[in-house]
Design an enzyme around this catalytic site. Structure first.
Site, PDB file in Angstrom:
ATOM      1  N   LYS A  54     -57.279  16.120  46.806  1.00 18.42           N
ATOM      2  CA  LYS A  54     -57.064  17.296  47.659  1.00 18.42           C
ATOM      3  C   LYS A  54     -58.409  17.867  48.118  1.00 18.42           C
ATOM      4  CE  LYS A  54     -52.681  18.338  45.452  1.00 18.42           C
ATOM      5  NZ  LYS A  54     -51.934  19.044  44.419  1.00 18.42           N
ATOM      6  N   GLN A  98     -52.778  23.662  40.266  1.00 16.84           N
ATOM      7  CA  GLN A  98     -52.158  22.366  39.978  1.00 16.84           C
ATOM      8  C   GLN A  98     -51.223  22.478  38.764  1.00 16.84           C
ATOM      9  OE1 GLN A  98     -52.541  19.752  41.952  1.00 16.84           O
ATOM     10  NE2 GLN A  98     -51.373  18.316  40.707  1.00 16.84           N
ATOM     11  N   ASP A 121     -48.668  25.777  48.711  1.00 24.64           N
ATOM     12  CA  ASP A 121     -47.662  24.937  48.048  1.00 24.64           C
ATOM     13  C   ASP A 121     -46.243  25.391  48.415  1.00 24.64           C
ATOM     14  OD1 ASP A 121     -48.412  22.784  46.400  1.00 24.64           O
ATOM     15  OD2 ASP A 121     -49.154  24.118  44.833  1.00 24.64           O
TER      16      ASP A 121
HETATM   17  N1  GUN Z   1     -48.310  18.792  40.507  1.00 25.48           N
HETATM   18  C1  GUN Z   1     -47.693  17.698  41.023  1.00 25.48           C
HETATM   19  N2  GUN Z   1     -47.412  17.901  42.339  1.00 25.48           N
HETATM   20  C2  GUN Z   1     -47.869  19.142  42.644  1.00 25.48           C
HETATM   21  C3  GUN Z   1     -47.879  19.894  43.845  1.00 25.48           C
HETATM   22  O1  GUN Z   1     -47.398  19.478  44.917  1.00 25.48           O
HETATM   23  N3  GUN Z   1     -48.454  21.119  43.765  1.00 25.48           N
HETATM   24  C4  GUN Z   1     -48.986  21.606  42.602  1.00 25.48           C
HETATM   25  N4  GUN Z   1     -49.517  22.823  42.618  1.00 25.48           N
HETATM   26  N5  GUN Z   1     -48.988  20.926  41.469  1.00 25.48           N
HETATM   27  C5  GUN Z   1     -48.432  19.696  41.496  1.00 25.48           C
END
Ligand code: GUN
Length: 295
Positions: A54, A98, A121
């Site tokens: 990311k 995350q 998100d």
């Molecule tokens: N952990 C696995 N996928 C995601 C996601 O799309 N967003 C976040 N914040 N954590 C994750």
């Protein structure tokens, strides 16, 4: 007949290119780069890879990346304080924590503290509620990516029978809302659904996010249907090497479906590209500018 393979990497690359162009335009208008803050607590290896991807992609596409890595012993109060600081920081347009979080931290309390205007998100209750009410909202990235993949096959989803297998708040429920907004006829199925194979066989558009390796067999699929596999499961492969499979038995499904997204190389690449698209949307919205052109 073999199904068309929906190339998530190629479709994600097209979206990334549009994000990069719009990021440049927005940088000029804002007088700074759009910024994404990503917070990782602990040392979960999969999460470390996701967070690195990311951060790298945001820089590649012309955005500012703010990475915060906290030890696994971080308290809920400490994380809450960081989330509030990032939510108030004028240089930051998107805040992502995350998941999963260590067990001493309640994820709901943390997600609730993210400013809804920076909730890239789409996990805060306000954005989930707006999405369900048909109001403009930041929507979760994996469902956004799934809709982009089906729209690569079907220009319009109006009237099509969509079945979503999985009812999580991060995938199944928001995906159902996005499909309703596209005028599909939507069923949400889950682990307690009776006659699940028969329900799946009704689908013109079948989305599977149930977290069970290769659950959906070829004979669960209506001939010619479009299948989007959202599962990522690590299973033992030949010579003891782990391999990644989806929630759909691909080799069977590819013989029946009209189009199918593979795992890997389907939904996965779309999720990160949609996160960066959401960061631009958040930056434009906060500045009172029109939404970036990403379609
Ligand atoms: N952990 C696995 N996928 C995601 C996601 O799309 N967003 C976040 N914040 N954590 C994750």
């Amino acid at each position: 007949m073999s199904a068309k393979i929906i190339d998530g990497r190629a479709i994600a690359n097209e979206l990334r290119a549009k994000v990069a162009i719009e990021a440049k335009l927005l940088t000029r208008k804002l007088g700074r780069m759009p910024g994404l803050a990503v917070v990782l607590v602990g040392d979960n290896p999969a999460s470390e890879v996701y967070v690195r991807n990311k951060a790298r992609l945001s820089v590649d596409l012309g955005m500012a990346s703010f990475e915060h890595k906290l030890p696994v012993t971080t308290s809920e109060a400490e994380l809450l304080e960081l989330v509030l600081t990032l939510s108030a920081d004028l240089k930051i347009d998107g805040v992502l924590v995350q998941l999963p979080l260590p067990k001493q931290i309640d994820p709901a309390r943390i997600l609730n503290a993210i400013s809804p205007a920076k909730d890239v998100d789409g996990f805060t209750p306000l954005n989930a509620g707006k999405l369900a009410s048909g109001m403009p909202a930041l929507a979760p990235c994996t469902p956004l990516g799934c809709v982009m993949l089906v729209k690569n096959v079907h220009r319009s989803l109006a009237g099509l029978e969509a079945v979503v297998v999985g009812r999580s708040s991060v995938v199944g429920k928001p995906l159902a809302q996005l499909l309703l907004a596209e005028n599909a006829t939507v069923t949400i199925a889950h682990s307690k659904t009776k006659e699940l194979p028969a329900v799946c066989r009704r689908a013109d558009l079948l989305f599977v996010a149930i977290g069970k390796p290769e659950l959906v067999r070829g004979n669960w699929i209506k001939p010619g249907a479009t299948v989007i596999d959202i599962g990522i499961n690590r299973v033992p492969g030949p010579a003891g090497k782990p391999r990644v499979v989806g929630d759909v038995a691909f080799e069977e499904a590819v013989k029946v479906a009209g189009a199918i997204s593979p795992v890997p190389g389907g939904v996965g690449p779309m999720t990160v590209a949609c996160l960066l698209a959401n960061t631009l949307r958040a930056a434009a919205m906060r500045a009172g500018l029109p939404p970036p052109k990403l379609d």
